[in-house]
Scaffold this active site. Sequence first.
Site, mmCIF file in Angstrom:
data_model
loop_
_atom_site.group_PDB
_atom_site.id
_atom_site.type_symbol
_atom_site.label_atom_id
_atom_site.label_comp_id
_atom_site.label_asym_id
_atom_site.label_seq_id
_atom_site.Cartn_x
_atom_site.Cartn_y
_atom_site.Cartn_z
ATOM 1 N N LYS A 55 -52.728 -64.378 69.803
ATOM 2 C CA LYS A 55 -51.674 -63.466 69.437
ATOM 3 C C LYS A 55 -51.013 -63.934 68.156
ATOM 4 C CE LYS A 55 -48.754 -63.321 72.826
ATOM 5 N NZ LYS A 55 -47.884 -63.088 74.014
ATOM 6 N N VAL A 113 -48.159 -66.551 68.236
ATOM 7 C CA VAL A 113 -48.379 -67.794 68.971
ATOM 8 C C VAL A 113 -49.567 -68.541 68.340
ATOM 9 C CG1 VAL A 113 -48.656 -68.841 71.258
ATOM 10 C CG2 VAL A 113 -47.479 -66.662 71.048
ATOM 11 N N CYS A 114 -50.770 -68.264 68.801
ATOM 12 C CA CYS A 114 -51.934 -69.034 68.370
ATOM 13 C C CYS A 114 -52.346 -68.764 66.917
ATOM 14 C CB CYS A 114 -53.104 -68.791 69.316
ATOM 15 S SG CYS A 114 -52.749 -69.391 70.988
ATOM 16 N N ILE A 115 -52.168 -67.532 66.448
ATOM 17 C CA ILE A 115 -52.522 -67.248 65.051
ATOM 18 C C ILE A 115 -51.559 -67.965 64.120
ATOM 19 C CG2 ILE A 115 -52.712 -65.431 63.293
ATOM 20 C CD1 ILE A 115 -55.026 -65.492 65.350
ATOM 21 N N THR A 142 -52.148 -71.763 64.263
ATOM 22 C CA THR A 142 -53.406 -72.117 63.588
ATOM 23 C C THR A 142 -53.260 -71.984 62.082
ATOM 24 O OG1 THR A 142 -54.733 -71.533 65.520
ATOM 25 C CG2 THR A 142 -55.852 -71.507 63.381
#
Length: 188
Positions: A129, A132-134, A137
Amino acid sequence: MTGSEPATALVLVDVTNSFFLEGMPNFYPAAAETLGPLRALLAKARAAGRIVVHAVEQHYPGFDDYEWRKLPRHHVIGDRDADFFAGFEPRGEVEIICRKRRFSAFFATDLALFLHEQAIERVIVAGVKTNVCIRATAQDAFANGFDVVVPREATNSNRPHLAAASLEDIDRYIGRVVPIERALEMLT
């Protein structure tokens, strides 16, 4: 690729059943809107022989995980929700799996080392998402010295206002947020 174009890899983040199959722990209906752009990016990267990183969150079965202090149990290795979503399974010699236990594909993994060894300068980060993770990263990719590109249509969240804020932050401080067409050109 022209001599002036940086060496580019595609990093697909959490394209797993958990987000895309109804009834799974992290499913949200809007995730399906990213599938067309994600398929286009993957097809272009494969056709051009680009490195594709399949970054997937996976947790060890039978063990506690610090992440579960904030989130319910999810993505346990061997569970259906942790499997790749149909059509996004790694294949070919230039596709790798990066197993992560936190939001960022770069935290406590060897992804930066691997990409630097392959002379990659730019990463296109797509998946779920955004907030969050995008975002995590993208931030860690930047911190590790990579040019970061996020295709706007190839990511979203069940919290649209947080996705919008994250894309604004990424574009302002971390990298570039571009239309899908531009990201596809970068993979040519």
